[in-house]
Motif scaffolding. Structure first.
Motif, PDB file in Angstrom:
ATOM      1  N   PHE A   1      44.316  32.282  91.865  1.00  7.86           N
ATOM      2  CA  PHE A   1      44.279  31.634  93.178  1.00  7.86           C
ATOM      3  C   PHE A   1      45.569  30.866  93.432  1.00  7.86           C
ATOM      4  O   PHE A   1      46.159  30.960  94.520  1.00  7.86           O
ATOM      5  CB  PHE A   1      43.074  30.693  93.288  1.00  7.86           C
TER       6      PHE A   1
ATOM      7  N   MET B   1      44.284  20.850  98.845  1.00 11.04           N
ATOM      8  CA  MET B   1      42.915  20.921  98.327  1.00 11.04           C
ATOM      9  C   MET B   1      42.680  19.889  97.233  1.00 11.04           C
ATOM     10  O   MET B   1      43.533  19.670  96.383  1.00 11.04           O
ATOM     11  CB  MET B   1      42.646  22.318  97.738  1.00 11.04           C
TER      12      MET B   1
ATOM     13  N   ASP C   1      37.423  20.867  96.198  1.00  8.70           N
ATOM     14  CA  ASP C   1      37.622  21.953  97.167  1.00  8.70           C
ATOM     15  C   ASP C   1      38.012  23.247  96.471  1.00  8.70           C
ATOM     16  O   ASP C   1      37.500  24.315  96.791  1.00  8.70           O
ATOM     17  CB  ASP C   1      38.718  21.593  98.184  1.00  8.70           C
ATOM     18  N   LEU C   2      38.942  23.150  95.527  1.00  7.24           N
ATOM     19  CA  LEU C   2      39.383  24.333  94.793  1.00  7.24           C
ATOM     20  C   LEU C   2      38.238  24.917  93.973  1.00  7.24           C
ATOM     21  O   LEU C   2      38.028  26.126  93.971  1.00  7.24           O
ATOM     22  CB  LEU C   2      40.576  24.003  93.893  1.00  7.24           C
TER      23      LEU C   2
ATOM     24  N   LYS D   1      35.062  24.763  94.550  1.00  7.98           N
ATOM     25  CA  LYS D   1      34.129  25.426  95.462  1.00  7.98           C
ATOM     26  C   LYS D   1      34.706  26.753  95.962  1.00  7.98           C
ATOM     27  O   LYS D   1      34.004  27.763  96.014  1.00  7.98           O
ATOM     28  CB  LYS D   1      33.822  24.507  96.648  1.00  7.98           C
ATOM     29  N   GLU D   2      35.981  26.757  96.302  1.00  9.33           N
ATOM     30  CA  GLU D   2      36.648  27.952  96.833  1.00  9.33           C
ATOM     31  C   GLU D   2      36.618  29.118  95.845  1.00  9.33           C
ATOM     32  O   GLU D   2      36.418  30.269  96.237  1.00  9.33           O
ATOM     33  CB  GLU D   2      38.104  27.617  97.190  1.00  9.33           C
ATOM     34  N   ILE D   3      36.831  28.821  94.558  1.00  6.70           N
ATOM     35  CA  ILE D   3      36.907  29.908  93.572  1.00  6.70           C
ATOM     36  C   ILE D   3      35.672  29.974  92.670  1.00  6.70           C
ATOM     37  O   ILE D   3      35.656  30.728  91.703  1.00  6.70           O
ATOM     38  CB  ILE D   3      38.194  29.834  92.738  1.00  6.70           C
ATOM     39  N   ASP D   4      34.664  29.190  93.004  1.00  8.96           N
ATOM     40  CA  ASP D   4      33.395  29.209  92.282  1.00  8.96           C
ATOM     41  C   ASP D   4      33.569  28.959  90.785  1.00  8.96           C
ATOM     42  O   ASP D   4      33.190  29.768  89.946  1.00  8.96           O
ATOM     43  CB  ASP D   4      32.661  30.531  92.521  1.00  8.96           C
TER      44      ASP D   4
END
Length: 75
Positions: A25, A36, A40-41, A43-46
């Protein structure tokens, strides 16, 4: 200061699966992580925030903030 993105690329083969997910990412979207939070990061990349913090320390030996600041200047 060493180029953070270059450091990530050079260590990539030694990363765990989770670390590679984070690295992918960052390498593909370095301009996004500067805005981010760790949450946030994650959550974005699980992935977990703990994984991101460990990855950041592995790269910068300090923190997530130190990971994003040099990246911001390099973009």
């Amino acid at each position: 200061m060493k180029n953070i993105l270059h450091q990530i690329e050079s260590k990539y083969q030694d990363f765990t699966k989770s670390e590679k997910k984070i690295a992918d990412f960052i390498l593909k979207s370095p301009h996004l992580i500067i805005k981010m939070s760790v949450q946030d990061l994650a959550k974005e990349i699980d992935t977990s925030t703990a994984s991101i913090v460990r990855f950041s320390k592995k790269i910068t030996a300090v923190s997530y903030t130190h990971l994003t600041l040099p990246t911001n200047r390099e973009v």
